[in-house]
Motif scaffolding. Structure first.
Motif, short mmCIF file in Angstrom:
data_model
loop_
_atom_site.label_atom_id
_atom_site.label_comp_id
_atom_site.label_asym_id
_atom_site.label_seq_id
_atom_site.Cartn_x
_atom_site.Cartn_y
_atom_site.Cartn_z
N VAL A 238 -2.45 17.19 27.32
CA VAL A 238 -2.79 18.36 26.97
C VAL A 238 -3.26 18.72 25.79
O VAL A 238 -3.22 17.91 24.90
N GLU A 239 -3.81 19.97 25.53
CA GLU A 239 -4.43 20.35 24.19
C GLU A 239 -3.32 20.32 23.07
O GLU A 239 -2.15 20.60 23.42
N PRO A 240 -3.53 20.07 21.90
CA PRO A 240 -2.81 20.13 20.87
C PRO A 240 -1.83 21.47 20.63
O PRO A 240 -2.39 22.57 20.69
N LEU A 241 -0.51 20.99 20.75
CA LEU A 241 0.44 22.14 20.69
C LEU A 241 0.93 22.32 19.32
O LEU A 241 1.20 21.54 18.35
N ALA A 242 0.92 23.65 18.97
CA ALA A 242 1.35 24.05 17.71
C ALA A 242 3.05 23.97 17.40
O ALA A 242 3.59 24.49 18.15
N GLY A 243 3.44 23.00 16.48
CA GLY A 243 5.02 23.05 16.27
C GLY A 243 5.57 24.51 16.34
O GLY A 243 6.62 24.68 16.78
N ALA A 244 4.77 25.32 15.52
CA ALA A 244 5.61 26.34 15.45
C ALA A 244 5.56 27.33 16.86
O ALA A 244 6.58 28.08 16.96
N PRO B 37 -0.71 22.14 14.38
CA PRO B 37 -0.81 21.64 16.04
C PRO B 37 -0.57 19.85 15.66
O PRO B 37 -1.05 19.39 14.99
N VAL B 38 -0.08 19.63 16.81
CA VAL B 38 0.40 18.10 16.90
C VAL B 38 -0.89 17.60 17.82
O VAL B 38 -1.43 18.33 18.56
N VAL C 54 6.93 20.33 11.46
CA VAL C 54 5.44 20.63 11.50
C VAL C 54 5.20 21.89 12.22
O VAL C 54 5.68 22.14 13.35
N LEU C 55 4.65 22.68 11.59
CA LEU C 55 4.17 23.86 12.11
C LEU C 55 2.82 24.08 12.79
O LEU C 55 2.55 24.89 13.60
#
Lengths: 354, 354
Positions: free
Chosen positions: A274-280, B273-274, B270-271
């Motif tokens: 999947v596309e990069p998920l933001a930790g926030a 994107p991963v 991590v806030l």
């Protein structure tokens, strides 16, 4: 061994054609099923065409199998000749690991044996699926189908049904839950029907207003068009649970924002990145993204009985065996509402026609 | 209003310098604290330098605050003058939403008020943090610090401590749990100490063999070097819970593979994107990736009392106020074991020296 008829792919770029092969004789714990109907899962197409680079040929696809028990081994207790029975994605597992012991054979630590595109446990022989006239499967991996059910519509329950039933149950969706189902295809339409049957308030989340209308007919309470930024903004933090049935890589962040505090989004359709998920997106609201794969055999039986009791069945389009290659093309265009089911009575004429 | 002394950043590219500002007088529910120590969180540096594009200047950083109560309002019941007290990342919230009512003020639906780099609730006035001599905070957002504790080491508990305590508690880590802590910094080293105090078997997962050795000294049972493919392969599906403290975007897939069936990896650092996560990493094993932010005030008090009872405290390096800019440079190089704490007794001389 005895001879079976089926349809098989011989290579990634070849259409499916009639195919004759052998299955094992019925052992002590085995059930032989005369296949009446077989659903067409999107993964059949992926595997027939080697999209996941793990295909074994010749391949007889099909893991949404329903039929009549023709013969049972001496030790079989759950089924008898004449019963209706179903077989899903698995035909074997190690039986010893923690997952198998917890009736979660789909997560078998040694890897379960897939109904097709695998090898029989401990052997070189390929497993062959449900695009065929008969199948022999050990009792543990056979589901009993209540006689009251509309058999042809039962087939897709064995994959699309259990794939959506299991996470809705595991994450305790029920009355009072606000559930969003993302994507309206074979899985999504079962997700809507099952979440409604569990008593949840169900929103179809789709890019397409047309699919939204269809979802309302299937029983959804609301529609959220995911390309409508204003509507997505208003829906922020309003869902307890999201069932994400999208089968390709996509951006999870806008969906994560829809989850309430402690909400969970479960992926059931996408195996690829999947596309990069933001930790926030997760940290701000203690949200989770999880995955779920089909279900164990005990839960598949539970699902079957639940669907019989509550009259939950997929919307299907019947096809003849010889139409399978055309059906794959239509699948690629999402031109199916919502699952093709092969009438296996057409197998013989298909064999003659080809 | 009364005058306070502190250290502030005046712009993203400016070092911190002495700064004089006003705080509100002590209201009915307020507590005035004379600050003795303040921890230096990595987010202080990010915000002082506007790395997250949301900085408000002048900014007095600091949200790991510990000191002595100097004065309380008439309605304050929990604290009295002379008590030791702590203030963490939050100084206010709406008090009315479901999150606030569940003592989860960090997830306040209207957004909590940060200790610094925010505005006082319903006002234009900026909030100023703990790099200062005094602070006035409403009782609900003040934690009582047991007198038996080593005060200077208490400071980092208010952010690094609660950020790791809360997810370990929420996901029920305890005896029998196999826990991996990913990354050894301010958060990671508290994660190791707290998970051990909860009775778990703890593995430090790090890219650096040197940090692995350090983690063993902190109490870890094992070390797993994440760049060692063979070791990572052997550790597959062996953890119930992973506390991921890495503060920058990284690939979650190799860590997801370490989780057992139904295991959870929680992001706390991590806030941003991963890297793209493969759906299969979660689906094969019903795994979850979740996020968690600090903790509510009730839980922060619980954490403080737990740490007092079990003798859990961070490893710190004391610095003087005038060394803060140099400490930030060292933070950028990860050159701290494991948390800088400012001795606020040095504030006056720092003001003179600058």
């Amino acid at each position: 061994m005895f001879v079976c008829q089926g349809f098989a792919a011989s290579a990634a770029d070849q259409p499916l054609k009639p195919f004759e092969f052998e299955r094992r004789d019925v052992g002590e714990h085995d059930v032989r099923i005369e296949i009446l109907y077989c659903g067409v899962c999107h993964s059949d197409l992926h595997q027939a065409r080697n999209d996941w680079s793990n295909s074994l040929y010749p391949m007889v696809p099909g893991h949404e199998i329903v039929g009549r028990v023709a013969e049972v081994g001496a030790a079989v207790t759950k089924l008898k000749a004449g019963d209706y029975a179903g077989v899903g994605c698995l035909v074997d597992s190690c039986r010893r690991c923690a997952a198998c012991e917890a009736d979660l054979e789909q997560y078998c630590e040694e890897g379960p044996t897939p109904t097709y595109n695998g090898r029989e446990r401990g052997k070189d022989a390929l497993t062959f699926g449900g695009y065929s006239d008969q199948i022999v499967v050990e009792e543990r991996f056979v589901v009993k189908v209540p006689e009251t059910m509309d058999l042809k519509a039962v087939a897709p329950l064995l994959c699309a049904g259990i794939t959506t039933y299991s996470p809705l149950r595991h994450w305790k969706v029920g009355p009072g839950s606000r559930v969003g189902v993302i994507g309206l295809g074979g899985l999504g339409h079962m997700g809507v029907k099952l979440a409604k049957a569990f008593g949840a308030h169900v929103t179809m989340i789709t890019t397409s207003p047309g699919k939204g209308e269809d979802a309302m007919k299937l029983g959804a309470d609301e529609v959220l068009i995911s390309t409508d930024e204003s509507a997505m903004g208003q829906a922020k933090a309003s869902f307890d649970f999201l069932l994400n049935t999208v089968p390709v890589g996509h951006d999870l962040n806008p969906y994560a924002a829809l989850l309430k505090l402690d909400g969970t989004m479960v992926l059931v359709g996408v195996l690829t990145p999947v596309e990069p998920l933001a930790g926030a997106s997760l940290i701000m609201g203690r949200r989770s993204v999880a995955g779920s794969a089909i279900g164990g055999l005990a839960e598949t039986q539970e699902m079957m009985d639940f669907c019989a009791e509550h009259g939950v069945l997929p919307d299907i389009e019947m096809i003849a065996m010889q139409d399978i290659n055309e059906a794959y093309e239509r699948l690629l265009k999402n031109d199916v509402r919502y699952r093709f089911v092969i009438d296996m009575a057409t197998l013989k004429e298909a064999a003659v026609a080809n």
